[in-house]
Design a protein around this motif. Sequence first.
Motif, mmCIF file in Angstrom:
data_model
loop_
_atom_site.group_PDB
_atom_site.id
_atom_site.type_symbol
_atom_site.label_atom_id
_atom_site.label_comp_id
_atom_site.label_asym_id
_atom_site.label_seq_id
_atom_site.Cartn_x
_atom_site.Cartn_y
_atom_site.Cartn_z
ATOM 1 N N SER A 1 32.122 32.422 38.897
ATOM 2 C CA SER A 1 33.367 32.080 38.148
ATOM 3 C C SER A 1 33.117 32.008 36.715
ATOM 4 O O SER A 1 33.999 30.954 36.063
ATOM 5 C CB SER A 1 33.734 30.803 38.689
ATOM 6 N N TYR B 1 44.506 32.087 38.759
ATOM 7 C CA TYR B 1 43.318 31.337 38.313
ATOM 8 C C TYR B 1 43.909 30.064 38.133
ATOM 9 O O TYR B 1 43.211 28.878 37.763
ATOM 10 C CB TYR B 1 42.540 31.689 37.061
ATOM 11 N N SER C 1 37.369 29.847 41.228
ATOM 12 C CA SER C 1 38.308 29.960 40.176
ATOM 13 C C SER C 1 39.498 30.692 40.440
ATOM 14 O O SER C 1 40.715 30.367 40.292
ATOM 15 C CB SER C 1 37.800 30.533 38.897
ATOM 16 N N ASP D 1 35.949 33.017 45.134
ATOM 17 C CA ASP D 1 35.382 32.291 44.170
ATOM 18 C C ASP D 1 36.376 30.943 43.850
ATOM 19 O O ASP D 1 37.514 31.251 44.343
ATOM 20 C CB ASP D 1 34.731 32.735 42.818
#
Length: 369
Positions: A298, A99, A271, A269
């Motif tokens: 996210s 992340y 993130s 996604d």
Amino acid sequence: MKITRVDVRSCRREAERFREGAFRTGDFQRFEFLVITLHTDEGLSASMFGFAGRSAEGAGKLIADSLRPFMIGRDPRDREKAWHDFRMADRWWGHLPIYAYGPFDVCLWLLSAEAAGQPLHKYLGSYRETVPVYGSSMILPTLEAYGAEARRARDEGLAGYKLHTPGASWEADLEAHRLAREAVGPDYRLMSDPVSSYNLEQAVRFGRGIERLGYYWYEEPLFDEDLHALRELTRILEIPVVGTEVLAKHPYSIAECIATRVVDRVRADVSWTGGVTGVMKTARLAEAFGVHCEVHTSIFHPLEVVNLHCCAAIKNCDFFELLYPVEDFAFGLKAPLPIAGGVATLPQRPGLGADLDWDEIDRCTVAEV
């Protein structure tokens, strides 16, 4: 245009609405998140939320120490160079969490779209202006609660509802899925995400059960890295098997998953997939093989707006996913997400097209690195 300053805030917000067990582990007490801001020498700045696992202060220090010096002096429009430079830098003793890079990449795209005077989805190249929304459950306290919540999602006009079940036994999970189908009727779209609960034999038995119940897809019944078993499951079942959301290093890590049909649909996604760049690379790769790339929630609503922009620029994606009930996660933006009648409408202002709630961010800030 050059990046001159990088701000990293570590933030914490009490998760007052969540009971013990809503996230299966039983220890979820608060939202831990980061807010990243990139400033430029032309007076433009862009900010975005970032995932932080269980410790915003720990994640903030680690990420700031690595990515602040990496970003300063770069032109935010040189996103592809930054992407490949980071890939190499991370290999040479960076090894940051999946992340880490996402919110920085998002800020690069927002700065670029803002400078161009375009909403992000137009800057990417829009495919559509609206996207159907489905609700994605927490772990609920009873099997019957899934039916009640699925009915609520249907009655609110959402395009579908996805169950995250306790995972103690596949038989009990299947009963929750039966009750949800009974509650909403045969035609409403329901999806299943057991979150890595089963072994292959159990996954086959459960999968056959939800096939009979008419579920739309079957997500992550096994761990994403269990490629052999997932490929076998995909071969056996007719229901689409979905996975790859937590495999690091998209799109390279999932190229083989797409090419050899480890799963029927992949996930990405902004993130956990390396920001907008990672999502778009993954989606385009999947499209070339005739595979859907379903954009994964996210969690934080500012990031969800970025996900929405990506959904609008991708043809091979059916839905926009939001954790449900939506109001439990509704913070970080000044205005609610642009959803009415189960459909999300794309913002038309330049960049993100939505304003962050800085009063709430200030209230939640526990450290500035």
